[in-house]
Design a protein around this motif. Structure first.
Motif, PDB file in Angstrom:
ATOM      1  N   ALA A 165       0.816  -1.223   0.000  1.00 37.48           N
ATOM      2  CA  ALA A 165       0.000   0.000   0.000  1.00 37.48           C
ATOM      3  C   ALA A 165       0.844   1.266   0.000  1.00 37.48           C
ATOM      4  O   ALA A 165       0.383   2.311  -0.437  1.00 37.48           O
ATOM      5  CB  ALA A 165      -0.942   0.009   1.200  1.00 37.48           C
ATOM      6  N   VAL A 166       2.058   1.183   0.485  1.00 37.99           N
ATOM      7  CA  VAL A 166       2.930   2.367   0.544  1.00 37.99           C
ATOM      8  C   VAL A 166       4.165   2.208  -0.329  1.00 37.99           C
ATOM      9  O   VAL A 166       5.170   2.875  -0.142  1.00 37.99           O
ATOM     10  CB  VAL A 166       3.331   2.716   2.003  1.00 37.99           C
ATOM     11  CG1 VAL A 166       2.121   3.174   2.786  1.00 37.99           C
ATOM     12  CG2 VAL A 166       4.015   1.551   2.689  1.00 37.99           C
ATOM     13  N   GLY A 167       4.083   1.326  -1.297  1.00 39.17           N
ATOM     14  CA  GLY A 167       5.189   1.146  -2.244  1.00 39.17           C
ATOM     15  C   GLY A 167       5.434   2.430  -3.031  1.00 39.17           C
ATOM     16  O   GLY A 167       4.503   3.112  -3.428  1.00 39.17           O
ATOM     17  N   PRO A 168       6.686   2.783  -3.245  1.00 42.25           N
ATOM     18  CA  PRO A 168       7.021   4.038  -3.927  1.00 42.25           C
ATOM     19  C   PRO A 168       6.964   3.940  -5.453  1.00 42.25           C
ATOM     20  O   PRO A 168       6.952   2.852  -6.020  1.00 42.25           O
ATOM     21  CB  PRO A 168       8.459   4.287  -3.468  1.00 42.25           C
ATOM     22  CG  PRO A 168       9.023   2.914  -3.311  1.00 42.25           C
ATOM     23  CD  PRO A 168       7.878   2.074  -2.785  1.00 42.25           C
ATOM     24  N   ASP A 169       6.962   5.083  -6.086  1.00 41.66           N
ATOM     25  CA  ASP A 169       7.152   5.196  -7.539  1.00 41.66           C
ATOM     26  C   ASP A 169       6.220   4.318  -8.366  1.00 41.66           C
ATOM     27  O   ASP A 169       6.643   3.628  -9.284  1.00 41.66           O
ATOM     28  CB  ASP A 169       8.605   4.872  -7.920  1.00 41.66           C
ATOM     29  CG  ASP A 169       9.596   5.727  -7.163  1.00 41.66           C
ATOM     30  OD1 ASP A 169       9.298   6.916  -6.944  1.00 41.66           O
ATOM     31  OD2 ASP A 169      10.660   5.210  -6.785  1.00 41.66           O
ATOM     32  N   GLY A 170       4.955   4.305  -8.021  1.00 35.96           N
ATOM     33  CA  GLY A 170       4.000   3.527  -8.794  1.00 35.96           C
ATOM     34  C   GLY A 170       4.086   2.032  -8.578  1.00 35.96           C
ATOM     35  O   GLY A 170       3.564   1.252  -9.362  1.00 35.96           O
ATOM     36  N   ARG A 171       4.750   1.611  -7.532  1.00 37.12           N
ATOM     37  CA  ARG A 171       4.905   0.172  -7.270  1.00 37.12           C
ATOM     38  C   ARG A 171       3.893  -0.345  -6.257  1.00 37.12           C
ATOM     39  O   ARG A 171       4.038  -1.446  -5.755  1.00 37.12           O
ATOM     40  CB  ARG A 171       6.321  -0.116  -6.778  1.00 37.12           C
ATOM     41  CG  ARG A 171       7.373   0.186  -7.796  1.00 37.12           C
ATOM     42  CD  ARG A 171       8.725  -0.270  -7.293  1.00 37.12           C
ATOM     43  NE  ARG A 171       9.750   0.277  -8.127  1.00 37.12           N
ATOM     44  CZ  ARG A 171      10.800   0.925  -7.678  1.00 37.12           C
ATOM     45  NH1 ARG A 171      10.967   1.106  -6.395  1.00 37.12           N
ATOM     46  NH2 ARG A 171      11.702   1.393  -8.504  1.00 37.12           N
ATOM     47  N   SER A 172       2.896   0.472  -5.931  1.00 36.00           N
ATOM     48  CA  SER A 172       1.897  -0.027  -4.989  1.00 36.00           C
ATOM     49  C   SER A 172       1.191  -1.220  -5.617  1.00 36.00           C
ATOM     50  O   SER A 172       1.125  -1.346  -6.841  1.00 36.00           O
ATOM     51  CB  SER A 172       0.884   1.069  -4.653  1.00 36.00           C
ATOM     52  OG  SER A 172       0.177   1.457  -5.798  1.00 36.00           O
ATOM     53  N   ALA A 173       0.685  -2.083  -4.777  1.00 36.38           N
ATOM     54  CA  ALA A 173      -0.022  -3.286  -5.210  1.00 36.38           C
ATOM     55  C   ALA A 173       0.889  -4.287  -5.912  1.00 36.38           C
ATOM     56  O   ALA A 173       0.453  -5.063  -6.729  1.00 36.38           O
ATOM     57  CB  ALA A 173      -1.211  -2.933  -6.107  1.00 36.38           C
ATOM     58  N   THR A 174       2.173  -4.262  -5.577  1.00 37.27           N
ATOM     59  CA  THR A 174       3.096  -5.228  -6.152  1.00 37.27           C
ATOM     60  C   THR A 174       3.990  -5.793  -5.054  1.00 37.27           C
ATOM     61  O   THR A 174       4.215  -5.148  -4.030  1.00 37.27           O
ATOM     62  CB  THR A 174       4.017  -4.589  -7.212  1.00 37.27           C
ATOM     63  OG1 THR A 174       4.887  -3.642  -6.568  1.00 37.27           O
ATOM     64  CG2 THR A 174       3.220  -3.880  -8.295  1.00 37.27           C
ATOM     65  N   VAL A 175       4.481  -6.991  -5.279  1.00 39.02           N
ATOM     66  CA  VAL A 175       5.440  -7.572  -4.338  1.00 39.02           C
ATOM     67  C   VAL A 175       6.678  -6.681  -4.265  1.00 39.02           C
ATOM     68  O   VAL A 175       7.214  -6.430  -3.191  1.00 39.02           O
ATOM     69  CB  VAL A 175       5.817  -9.011  -4.754  1.00 39.02           C
ATOM     70  CG1 VAL A 175       6.963  -9.538  -3.911  1.00 39.02           C
ATOM     71  CG2 VAL A 175       4.610  -9.921  -4.646  1.00 39.02           C
ATOM     72  N   HIS A 176       7.100  -6.189  -5.425  1.00 45.65           N
ATOM     73  CA  HIS A 176       8.268  -5.316  -5.459  1.00 45.65           C
ATOM     74  C   HIS A 176       8.042  -4.083  -4.590  1.00 45.65           C
ATOM     75  O   HIS A 176       8.920  -3.665  -3.837  1.00 45.65           O
ATOM     76  CB  HIS A 176       8.577  -4.913  -6.904  1.00 45.65           C
ATOM     77  CG  HIS A 176       9.843  -4.148  -7.047  1.00 45.65           C
ATOM     78  ND1 HIS A 176      10.024  -3.218  -8.020  1.00 45.65           N
ATOM     79  CD2 HIS A 176      10.984  -4.147  -6.325  1.00 45.65           C
ATOM     80  CE1 HIS A 176      11.226  -2.668  -7.897  1.00 45.65           C
ATOM     81  NE2 HIS A 176      11.813  -3.226  -6.882  1.00 45.65           N
ATOM     82  N   GLY A 177       6.854  -3.501  -4.661  1.00 45.02           N
ATOM     83  CA  GLY A 177       6.533  -2.342  -3.837  1.00 45.02           C
ATOM     84  C   GLY A 177       6.585  -2.670  -2.358  1.00 45.02           C
ATOM     85  O   GLY A 177       7.072  -1.883  -1.543  1.00 45.02           O
ATOM     86  N   ALA A 178       6.090  -3.844  -1.994  1.00 44.96           N
ATOM     87  CA  ALA A 178       6.129  -4.269  -0.598  1.00 44.96           C
ATOM     88  C   ALA A 178       7.568  -4.442  -0.128  1.00 44.96           C
ATOM     89  O   ALA A 178       7.935  -3.998   0.970  1.00 44.96           O
ATOM     90  CB  ALA A 178       5.351  -5.574  -0.427  1.00 44.96           C
TER      91      ALA A 178
END
Length: 97
Positions: free
Chosen positions: A70-83
């Motif tokens: 939910a707080v992943g940066p640079d458009g990476r929200s909703a991704t494992v990478h963002g997490a």
């Protein structure tokens, strides 16, 4: 889907697929495309989500640090990478004290 997961785990852990499969107690797969309530979306930030994300990611009193998709940066929200990225960021902030 289950077999693909078993095969991936077998490669990851260097164990026979049968051994991995025997240890699995259950498996579930959700088909977001066929879910009438999600209409194919796994996770979706609505209007204002970017501003909310920037607010939520700020540490609170040097004691509460949020990480996760939910707080992943640079458009990476909703991704494992963002997490992962946001979790690493939170850990770095904690270590800096």
């Amino acid at each position: 889907m289950r077999q693909a997961a078993v095969d991936s785990l077998a490669v990851t852990f260097g164990r026979p697929a049968r051994e991995i499969a025997d240890r699995i107690r259950g498996a579930h797969h959700h088909d977001w495309v066929l879910d009438p309530l999600s209409l194919g979306a796994y996770s979706y930030g609505g209007v204002g989500a970017a501003a909310a994300r920037e607010f939520l990611v700020q540490p609170v009193a040097d004691t509460l640090y949020l990480g996760g998709e939910a707080v992943g940066p640079d458009g990476r929200s909703a991704t494992v990478h963002g997490a992962l990225v946001s979790g690493i960021r939170a850990a770095e902030w904690i270590l800096k004290g």
